[in-house]
Design a protein around this motif. Sequence first.
Motif, mmCIF file in Angstrom:
data_model
loop_
_atom_site.group_PDB
_atom_site.id
_atom_site.type_symbol
_atom_site.label_atom_id
_atom_site.label_comp_id
_atom_site.label_asym_id
_atom_site.label_seq_id
_atom_site.Cartn_x
_atom_site.Cartn_y
_atom_site.Cartn_z
ATOM 1 N N MET A 148 47.127 53.655 57.086
ATOM 2 C CA MET A 148 48.147 52.769 57.630
ATOM 3 C C MET A 148 48.609 53.228 59.011
ATOM 4 S SD MET A 148 51.420 51.830 58.416
ATOM 5 C CE MET A 148 52.380 53.253 57.874
ATOM 6 N N TRP A 149 48.933 54.513 59.148
ATOM 7 C CA TRP A 149 49.467 54.989 60.425
ATOM 8 C C TRP A 149 48.415 54.992 61.533
ATOM 9 C CZ3 TRP A 149 54.218 54.983 61.883
ATOM 10 C CH2 TRP A 149 55.248 55.094 60.938
ATOM 11 N N ALA A 203 51.267 46.617 48.871
ATOM 12 C CA ALA A 203 51.396 45.216 48.485
ATOM 13 C C ALA A 203 52.285 44.477 49.477
ATOM 14 C CB ALA A 203 51.971 45.117 47.073
ATOM 15 N N VAL A 204 53.396 45.105 49.852
ATOM 16 C CA VAL A 204 54.301 44.509 50.835
ATOM 17 C C VAL A 204 53.613 44.381 52.191
ATOM 18 C CG1 VAL A 204 56.447 44.851 52.134
ATOM 19 C CG2 VAL A 204 56.394 45.287 49.669
ATOM 20 N N LEU A 205 52.924 45.436 52.612
ATOM 21 C CA LEU A 205 52.250 45.411 53.918
ATOM 22 C C LEU A 205 51.154 44.349 53.962
ATOM 23 C CD1 LEU A 205 51.985 49.264 54.524
ATOM 24 C CD2 LEU A 205 53.371 47.665 55.846
ATOM 25 N N GLY A 206 50.447 44.184 52.848
ATOM 26 C CA GLY A 206 49.388 43.189 52.826
ATOM 27 C C GLY A 206 49.908 41.761 52.816
ATOM 28 N N LEU A 207 50.987 41.540 52.079
ATOM 29 C CA LEU A 207 51.519 40.182 51.942
ATOM 30 C C LEU A 207 52.394 39.772 53.125
ATOM 31 C CD1 LEU A 207 52.437 40.259 48.143
ATOM 32 C CD2 LEU A 207 50.594 38.935 49.204
ATOM 33 N N GLY A 223 42.644 43.738 55.112
ATOM 34 C CA GLY A 223 41.593 44.607 54.604
ATOM 35 C C GLY A 223 42.038 46.045 54.525
ATOM 36 N N MET A 224 42.743 46.513 55.562
ATOM 37 C CA MET A 224 43.274 47.872 55.531
ATOM 38 C C MET A 224 44.289 48.023 54.407
ATOM 39 S SD MET A 224 45.924 50.067 56.133
ATOM 40 C CE MET A 224 47.082 48.862 56.800
ATOM 41 N N SER A 225 45.136 47.007 54.207
ATOM 42 C CA SER A 225 46.158 47.071 53.160
ATOM 43 C C SER A 225 45.524 47.126 51.772
ATOM 44 C CB SER A 225 47.091 45.865 53.257
ATOM 45 O OG SER A 225 47.767 45.845 54.500
ATOM 46 N N LEU A 226 44.444 46.360 51.572
ATOM 47 C CA LEU A 226 43.735 46.411 50.294
ATOM 48 C C LEU A 226 43.092 47.776 50.075
ATOM 49 C CD1 LEU A 226 42.022 42.891 50.127
ATOM 50 C CD2 LEU A 226 43.780 43.791 48.578
ATOM 51 N N PHE A 227 42.585 48.368 51.143
ATOM 52 C CA PHE A 227 42.012 49.719 51.063
ATOM 53 C C PHE A 227 43.082 50.719 50.631
ATOM 54 C CE2 PHE A 227 41.111 53.703 53.553
ATOM 55 C CZ PHE A 227 40.113 54.180 52.713
ATOM 56 N N GLY A 228 44.248 50.668 51.263
ATOM 57 C CA GLY A 228 45.337 51.560 50.890
ATOM 58 C C GLY A 228 45.815 51.308 49.474
ATOM 59 N N LEU A 229 45.876 50.049 49.081
ATOM 60 C CA LEU A 229 46.282 49.682 47.723
ATOM 61 C C LEU A 229 45.308 50.263 46.698
ATOM 62 C CD1 LEU A 229 48.463 47.712 46.360
ATOM 63 C CD2 LEU A 229 46.575 46.119 46.170
#
Length: 239
Positions: free
Chosen positions: A74-75, A136-140, A211-217
């Motif tokens: 994320m960072w 989840a918040v970052l992705g949505l 895509g990055m958010s799903l990776f982190g999730l």
Amino acid sequence: MGEYWGWRSVFLVAAILAVIIGVLLHRHLPSRAPAVQMAYPRLILSMGTLFKEHALLRESALTGALWFAAFNAMWATLAIHVTDAPFDYSVQQAGLFGIIGLAGIFGAKTAGRLVNRVGAGRLISFALVMVLASFAVLGLWGNSLAGLIVGIILLDLGVFAAQIPNQVRVFSIDPKAQSRMNAVYMLCYYLGAAAGSAIGVKMMSVHGWQGMSLFGLALAAVALVHHGVKQRRSASSSQ
């Protein structure tokens, strides 16, 4: 600093601060004789032995590496995200998001107070749920300022709240080998960070912020499941 004096100035100031902090630590930290007298090559080799012998060290190292990989994914991509549409922020504005990351300090302090009362395992589980929720918040809602702020606060609170009890577990394995235990743990931790940063940037370039958010999730979910399975096995074996 990056906005007005270029990116190299950030590294130069960081190097100066590291020297200052190193000198202060050298002057003020108490001297402690090592509990184990061992030649340096043997000392390094012994860390591999510790990793093989202690299941809790392996669990803590892998779980920590997973959540820290998600954190750095994320960072490493946040500045790319906010300097592009729909935000179009400047480098200086992107850097100000680091202030939001100070929420991790409160997560660490709270975890330090609760670890003996709640237990390291439960505290890590709760913190990983926060990391999961953050992605989840970052992705949505990551295309809004409010969504980014909430997601970053949850992520930093979760990561640093998990770090304290995880290190407490590592230190408790063998009091005579705490430094070596920590060295193994932090090596795995930062290998996870490097991998998370590299893959996160690749995911961002191919699949965008979602895509990055799903990776982190996914990383947070694997860390939570892995931790939960190990906790259940440990509880059942102790009965």
